[in-house]
Write a protein that holds these residues in place. Structure first.
Motif, PDB file in Angstrom:
ATOM      1  N   PRO A 126      34.209  39.844  20.089  1.00 17.69           N
ATOM      2  CA  PRO A 126      32.742  39.760  20.185  1.00 17.69           C
ATOM      3  C   PRO A 126      32.293  38.476  20.866  1.00 17.69           C
ATOM      4  N   GLY A 127      31.421  38.633  21.848  1.00 13.08           N
ATOM      5  CA  GLY A 127      30.884  37.476  22.539  1.00 13.08           C
ATOM      6  C   GLY A 127      31.734  36.952  23.678  1.00 13.08           C
ATOM      7  N   ALA A 128      32.983  37.413  23.802  1.00  6.23           N
ATOM      8  CA  ALA A 128      33.854  36.920  24.867  1.00  6.23           C
ATOM      9  C   ALA A 128      33.397  37.453  26.220  1.00  6.23           C
ATOM     10  N   PRO A 129      33.482  36.647  27.275  1.00  4.43           N
ATOM     11  CA  PRO A 129      33.136  37.146  28.605  1.00  4.43           C
ATOM     12  C   PRO A 129      34.099  38.246  29.032  1.00  4.43           C
ATOM     13  N   VAL A 130      33.595  39.166  29.844  1.00  2.00           N
ATOM     14  CA  VAL A 130      34.374  40.336  30.259  1.00  2.00           C
ATOM     15  C   VAL A 130      34.736  40.231  31.736  1.00  2.00           C
ATOM     16  N   ILE A 131      36.013  40.379  32.009  1.00  2.00           N
ATOM     17  CA  ILE A 131      36.505  40.536  33.378  1.00  2.00           C
ATOM     18  C   ILE A 131      36.907  41.988  33.561  1.00  2.00           C
ATOM     19  N   VAL A 132      36.409  42.619  34.613  1.00  2.00           N
ATOM     20  CA  VAL A 132      36.837  43.965  34.965  1.00  2.00           C
ATOM     21  C   VAL A 132      37.865  43.858  36.086  1.00  2.00           C
ATOM     22  N   LEU A 207      29.480  40.985  31.062  1.00  2.00           N
ATOM     23  CA  LEU A 207      30.219  41.144  32.310  1.00  2.00           C
ATOM     24  C   LEU A 207      30.151  39.866  33.136  1.00  2.00           C
ATOM     25  N   ALA A 208      31.324  39.283  33.432  1.00  2.00           N
ATOM     26  CA  ALA A 208      31.366  37.973  34.072  1.00  2.00           C
ATOM     27  C   ALA A 208      32.096  37.964  35.406  1.00  2.00           C
ATOM     28  N   PHE A 209      32.939  38.964  35.683  1.00  2.00           N
ATOM     29  CA  PHE A 209      33.769  38.890  36.894  1.00  2.00           C
ATOM     30  C   PHE A 209      34.369  40.258  37.193  1.00  2.00           C
ATOM     31  N   ASN A 210      34.612  40.513  38.476  1.00  2.00           N
ATOM     32  CA  ASN A 210      35.386  41.677  38.908  1.00  2.00           C
ATOM     33  C   ASN A 210      36.515  41.231  39.826  1.00  2.00           C
ATOM     34  N   GLY A 277      25.208  40.766  41.420  1.00  2.00           N
ATOM     35  CA  GLY A 277      25.288  39.342  41.144  1.00  2.00           C
ATOM     36  C   GLY A 277      26.463  38.929  40.289  1.00  2.00           C
ATOM     37  N   VAL A 278      27.470  39.795  40.207  1.00  2.00           N
ATOM     38  CA  VAL A 278      28.681  39.482  39.432  1.00  2.00           C
ATOM     39  C   VAL A 278      29.724  38.895  40.378  1.00  2.00           C
ATOM     40  N   PRO A 279      30.269  37.723  40.083  1.00  2.00           N
ATOM     41  CA  PRO A 279      31.299  37.142  40.949  1.00  2.00           C
ATOM     42  C   PRO A 279      32.482  38.091  41.126  1.00  2.00           C
ATOM     43  N   ILE A 280      33.045  38.083  42.338  1.00  2.00           N
ATOM     44  CA  ILE A 280      34.151  38.998  42.643  1.00  2.00           C
ATOM     45  C   ILE A 280      35.250  38.267  43.418  1.00  2.00           C
ATOM     46  N   ILE A 281      36.439  38.761  43.256  1.00  2.00           N
ATOM     47  CA  ILE A 281      37.528  38.538  44.210  1.00  2.00           C
ATOM     48  C   ILE A 281      38.151  39.903  44.467  1.00  2.00           C
ATOM     49  N   TYR A 282      38.300  40.226  45.726  1.00  2.00           N
ATOM     50  CA  TYR A 282      38.967  41.466  46.134  1.00  2.00           C
ATOM     51  C   TYR A 282      40.279  41.092  46.802  1.00  2.00           C
ATOM     52  N   LEU A 283      41.375  41.638  46.325  1.00  2.00           N
ATOM     53  CA  LEU A 283      42.689  41.414  46.916  1.00  2.00           C
ATOM     54  C   LEU A 283      43.097  42.638  47.723  1.00  2.00           C
ATOM     55  N   GLY A 284      43.423  42.412  48.996  1.00  2.00           N
ATOM     56  CA  GLY A 284      43.853  43.515  49.847  1.00  2.00           C
ATOM     57  C   GLY A 284      44.473  43.008  51.132  1.00  2.00           C
ATOM     58  N   ILE A 320      41.940  33.545  37.157  1.00  2.00           N
ATOM     59  CA  ILE A 320      40.555  33.974  36.943  1.00  2.00           C
ATOM     60  C   ILE A 320      40.253  34.055  35.453  1.00  2.00           C
ATOM     61  N   ASP A 321      41.187  34.542  34.661  1.00  2.00           N
ATOM     62  CA  ASP A 321      40.999  34.587  33.204  1.00  2.00           C
ATOM     63  C   ASP A 321      40.711  33.203  32.661  1.00  2.00           C
TER      64      ASP A 321
END
Length: 329
Positions: A126-132, A207-210, A277-284, A320-321
């Motif tokens: 509970p309350g922890a930031p979420v990384i997708v 939601l904090a990051f993707n 407006g959610v920070p992202i990093i895309y790896l490809g 990122i975590d």
């Protein structure tokens, strides 16, 4: 596993300190390419045989190109669920891993296609930031010229995401991690758009990051790109620090107007997060001759390169975590 998350974080902490004190030169792509092509690589952070097997299975003819709404896509969905159950990971939703949505296809005049995202979770505090962490499992199906198996696009991302689940089950994250296997990416990035538009209640405002994975196996030049630092320049030191440790050359770019039609900012499932407006990093990796062709097949994937890629993904994910958890303190 040969190394623990604590060891990874120690390496990354040292790298962050170095990045803060200097501007490290990027690894030589030519040298990396030579090393990738001529030397066997022993994976440090994942089961490389399992990852390669997953890539081979999901890109086989049995899945008929995984087109959303078609039998091959359903078969891929069931296969991924089997993998999640075998790993013992929890579903995000109370009803199970599946999160159905409705979308309109952008191809061949098909409308009202039903898609299904698959969602799992680790460390739901509970309350922890979420990384997708995300990867799309659909592809473009079959045509007159054969089956579009989509080994790199994106069986590779799915296989890497499954390995990330295994890693974080053994090495507890500091944040809450949601693992999203998105559907209908090839139909206008519809699955991730549906997810962001109607965020599951369990995530709420956390939601904090993707971190998105799409085409991560064909690093034919020994290079993979981290896309997103143009939009979020505070991530530059993080990527530079990780790049000092990755077995592939981890480059920044493909995320600003100067790249023209090679600006990937809105070309995969990270786009709805970025727009929200959610920070992202895309790896490809960069496009190759087999992109969206029937020749994007498993036999084109070099096992050593793919093992390096998955280890690179896990190093980035760990960094990122730690970064998101630190920002939340």
């Amino acid at each position: 596993m040969e190394f623990s998350a604590l060891m990874i974080r120690s390496f990354l902490a040292a790298g962050l300190l170095a990045a803060a004190c200097s501007s490290p030169s990027a690894p030589d792509p030519a040298a990396t390419e030579t090393a990738t092509a001529t030397h066997a690589y022993t994976a440090r952070y994942h089961d490389s045989a399992r990852a390669l097997s997953a890539l081979e299975t999901l890109s086989s003819d049995d899945f008929e190109g995984r087109l959303t709404g078609e039998p091959g896509n359903l078969k891929a969905r069931e296969w991924i669920i089997d993998q999640l159950q075998a790993r013992g990971v929890d579903p995000l939703l109370d009803g199970g891993f599946e999160a159905p949505f409705e979308t309109a296809s952008l191809s061949e005049g098909r409308e009202g296609v039903s898609g299904t995202n698959l969602l799992a979770i680790i460390n739901d505090e509970p309350g922890a930031p979420v990384i997708v962490m995300s990867a799309h499992y659909d592809h473009v199906g079959m045509g007159e010229d054969g089956i579009y198996n989509g080994a790199d696009d994106n069986a590779s991302g799915v296989a890497a995401l499954l390995e990330a689940i295994s890693w974080f089950q053994q090495n507890a994250p500091e944040t809450t991690l949601v693992f999203a296997f998105f559907d209908a990416e090839e139909m206008g990035i519809a699955g991730s758009a549906a997810f962001v538009h109607d965020l599951p209640e369990q995530i709420g405002d956390r939601l904090a990051f993707n971190l998105n994975l799409d085409m991560v196996s064909r690093a034919d030049k020994g290079e993979i790109f981290a896309v997103g630092t143009y939009h979020y320049p505070e991530l530059v030191p993080l990527i530079d620090a990780v790049a000092a440790e990755t077995p592939l050359t981890l480059s920044k770019g493909h995320d600003s107007p100067e790249w023209g039609n090679q600006d990937w900012s809105t070309l995969s499932d990270h786009a709805p997060f970025l727009r929200a407006g959610v920070p992202i990093i895309y790896l490809g990796v960069e496009d190759h001759a087999d992109y969206h062709k029937v020749t994007d097949t498993f036999d084109k994937v070099d096992p050593n390169t793919f093992a390096r890629s998955v280890d690179t993904v896990l190093l980035v994910a760990e960094a990122i975590d730690e970064h998101v958890a630190s920002d939340a303190e």
